[in-house]
Design an enzyme around this catalytic site. Structure first.
Site, PDB file in Angstrom:
ATOM      1  N   ASP A   1       0.859  -1.187   0.000  1.00 35.29           N
ATOM      2  CA  ASP A   1       0.000   0.000   0.000  1.00 35.29           C
ATOM      3  C   ASP A   1       0.893   1.234   0.000  1.00 35.29           C
ATOM      4  OD1 ASP A   1      -1.890  -1.951   0.297  1.00 35.29           O
ATOM      5  OD2 ASP A   1      -2.442  -1.417   2.353  1.00 35.29           O
ATOM      6  N   PHE A   2       0.754   2.095  -0.995  1.00 39.29           N
ATOM      7  CA  PHE A   2       1.722   3.187  -1.140  1.00 39.29           C
ATOM      8  C   PHE A   2       1.042   4.484  -1.564  1.00 39.29           C
ATOM      9  CE2 PHE A   2       1.268   1.164  -5.238  1.00 39.29           C
ATOM     10  CZ  PHE A   2       1.260   2.214  -6.143  1.00 39.29           C
TER      11      PHE A   2
END
Length: 253
Positions: free
Chosen positions: A129-130
């Site tokens: 998740d970025f």
């Protein structure tokens, strides 16, 4: 046979099945069991269910997941609250085919390798998740996007591959739920950084967004929620999924 995988993602929250925007503002969108049945009717090839409250509650809803697995005519992947290999064993016993790890990648750093060694790499997906931080630098976040890790997404993807992940779920927080498209350049970098399969998630508003990313990055798997849950400019809740002919026209070009 279509090589591209197009995968609906269903989120479980406090209210039931929900949709988010940039990992925030969960909106109730219906009953998850009914959604699985509707996706059966639409002949979906695979389905991902993510419980975004399970880590905070420290509880996996095994009874619900077993019900979903029994209803699903397609392979089911589950993520949320997993902290031990024994929990993975239980999930596999009740019908789950793959598991997704996110928070546990940081709180239980040996778990990814343990799962890969015990059940095989094909069983475990690492969720990366970025988003960009306040200084405009790309960074990985954990715990449903609430905790900054200080790790660049490219470095983390390579780390997960080395630890035994069979696939990576590349989840763009900044475009999640916006239906405005993917961060194409970063997705390209992440896909090129590893040799294992990657799944793009977060931002698709149409099959064309997926097709454009496929052309630019070579990616062959796309997971999405809003585009298969909402219909029309006012985002009426309507479970939908393209038929096989539409998918072939879009991706076999």
């Amino acid at each position: 046979m279509l090589q591209t995988r197009v995968i609906p993602v269903l989120l479980l929250g406090k209210m039931g099945m929900v949709k988010t925007i940039r990992f925030k503002h969960p909106r109730y969108v219906g009953d998850v069991v009914n959604a699985v049945r509707l996706f059966n009717d639409k002949e979906v090839d695979e389905l991902v269910v993510l419980d975004i409250e399970a880590t905070a509650k420290k509880r996996i809803q095994f009874d619900l997941i077993e019900q979903l697995a029994s209803e699903a005519f397609m392979p089911l992947t589950y993520g949320g609250g997993i902290t031990t290999a024994d929990e993975v064993a239980q999930l596999l016993r009740i019908g789950v085919e793959k598991v997704v790890l996110n928070a546990a990648l940081f709180t239980h750093p040996k778990l990814l390798s343990q799962i890969a060694e015990r059940f095989g790499s094909s069983t475990v997906i690492a969720s990366v998740d970025f988003k960009k931080n306040v200084w405009g630098k790309w960074q990985v976040y954990s715990h449903n996007g609430r905790r900054a890790t200080g790790i660049h997404p490219v470095d983390f993807c390579r780390q997960c591959e080395a630890q035994g992940a069979g696939e990576l779920l590349l989840h763009s927080i900044g475009t999640d739920g916006t239906m405005q498209g993917y961060p194409v350049e970063m997705m390209q970098q992440l896909a090129a950084a590893v040799s294992i399969p990657v799944i793009a998630c977060g931002g698709a508003g149409s099959l064309q967004h997926m097709q454009q990313l496929a052309v630019h990055s070579g990616m062959q798997a796309f997971a999405a929620g809003s585009v298969f849950i909402y219909y029309g400019p006012h985002k009426a809740v309507l479970i939908n999924y393209p038929d096989a002919a539409t998918l072939r026209r879009t991706f076999d070009q």
